[in-house]
Enzyme design. Sequence first.
Site, short mmCIF file in Angstrom:
data_model
loop_
_atom_site.label_atom_id
_atom_site.label_comp_id
_atom_site.label_asym_id
_atom_site.label_seq_id
_atom_site.Cartn_x
_atom_site.Cartn_y
_atom_site.Cartn_z
N CYS A 106 0.84 -1.20 0.00
CA CYS A 106 0.00 0.00 0.00
C CYS A 106 0.88 1.26 0.00
CB CYS A 106 -0.96 -0.05 1.18
SG CYS A 106 -2.19 1.25 1.13
N ASP A 142 -9.56 -5.19 -5.34
CA ASP A 142 -9.15 -4.14 -4.41
C ASP A 142 -9.99 -2.88 -4.65
OD1 ASP A 142 -7.80 -2.35 -2.81
OD2 ASP A 142 -5.81 -2.99 -3.44
N HIS A 164 -7.89 -5.70 -0.88
CA HIS A 164 -6.69 -4.96 -0.51
C HIS A 164 -5.92 -5.62 0.64
CE1 HIS A 164 -4.28 -1.31 -0.43
NE2 HIS A 164 -4.42 -1.23 0.87
#
Lengths: 176, 363
Positions: free
Chosen positions: B150, B307, B336
Amino acid sequence: MRKVRRFVSQPSDKGNAVNPFDPLGFWRTTQDSALDSWSKSMVELVNSQPYAEATARMLDSYLSMSIPVRKLLSQTMEQTLSQFNMPSRTEVISLAERLTNIEMRLDDMDARMDDILRLLRSVASAEASVAAPPAAQPAARPARATAAGAANGATTSATTGRSRRPRSTSASAKAR
Amino acid sequence: MADSAVKAADAAAVHDQLEQIERNMSTLQRVLTTPYPVAQTPKEVIWTLNKASLYHYIPVTPPEQRHPIPLLLVFALMNRSSILDLRPGSSFVEYMVKLGYDVYLLDWGTPGLEDKNLTFDDYVLDYLPRAVRKLKSFSGASEFSLLGWCIGALITTMYAALRPDDGLKNLILLTAPLDFTDKQCAGFIRWVNDQHFDIEKILANFGNMPGELLDYGAKALKPVENYITNYMRLWENLHDPRVVESWHAMNTWVTDLVPLAGGAYRQLIIDFYRNNRLINGTMTLRGERVDLGNIRADLLNIIATEDHIVPPAQTEGVMAAIGSEDKQLLKIPGGHIGMMAGSSAIKRTWPQIDAWLSQRSGD
């Protein structure tokens, strides 16, 4: 009896009919069939421009109201603390920022110290190899971390790791 | 006679059920009010700077079975890095340590108000290089692998572009938010691009971006799943310790909120989300232009196909801009977080990471 059995969560619950005693049972049966479409429609809603605008406007109005209140509170608190000879939040923050800068300098010194120690060790090792006959040279290479720590049930500790010696002399990268 | 036997059996069953109710309520109370002991893999702190810490996980394999190139994990600035070591048997860190990787984890800690001016410049050019310096000094290795997830992937990507000679051998990106060309691809990018979303007003009020607001932003993208289905799933599985433990650990992680340093949040919204500077080639950190073409490390770019926080569109397009000769894009079904921390991660994602990395870890 079956009704009572289904009151609680258990494997046999799944696929059974409605349990009137289950507080979520009615909710579940009425929503299960529509849950996917409900979820999809909500995702569509939150991804829409009107939702983005509405959320941003709400946040904006909240902030517009809270900023003056916060400022007033902060000023009052600062004056009060000053009268009591106490450090204000701003002063503590400033101190913390300075400490971080000092910490960075210490980190640089620590890294340089590592480099110096490594160089000293390689010099000592070179001198020893010149002085001592080849047969007497010790196997100087230190062992890497072993599984002993795990076997001992080692957990988080605040060691700096300096007791372990690096294996090569190439780790002299500058941080910046 | 038969009647009384039936009544006795019913009474016993009612008793059993009442006990089960009590157990379930007790379980419910426990998982909702107490934290799960996440991050249990044995480790030691080898470096700290401000709130950041570098952990080294204690190896469990004999030295001759270990990969010589250490692996550094970098998670996002918001949320805890403990997602990488959620619980025994469901921990990426534990999995990799058992496979003989020398694993390190950079934990950013929780920024205070004194850190409100921290920016990506600081994270990419101060914190990460210093952690790498310590890792190399501690391990004795001159090369290392980086795994960023991320925002951690955004940081590691910029680091790889700005410091290609630091010894970075392998770069693994997980759900990396890098390309913001498509302004309609997800809710979050729409929200922050709205003219009424006043970033300066938010930061003037809070200093740092509060974890609660970030959490709301992430959860509101899938409100039904996060606010309803999630709790229904727990309710329906209270009898199943495996599901309960997994839910408890994940809930502990999800509710452990971390604010994002104000300066970094401003950059994230303005430079990345709004102006897409990384892809436009105009992103600079302390005056140095971030050129993705400078990345030379072997690259594995992993995308979660479902995601909703970092949609695939924000990652896929970056492959052409990255200079690495050995680069691979891997699409894995999942969300995610679920892609790396869900029940299927151990069968699907982790083995693929190991398969790719083990070939490039100096064996």
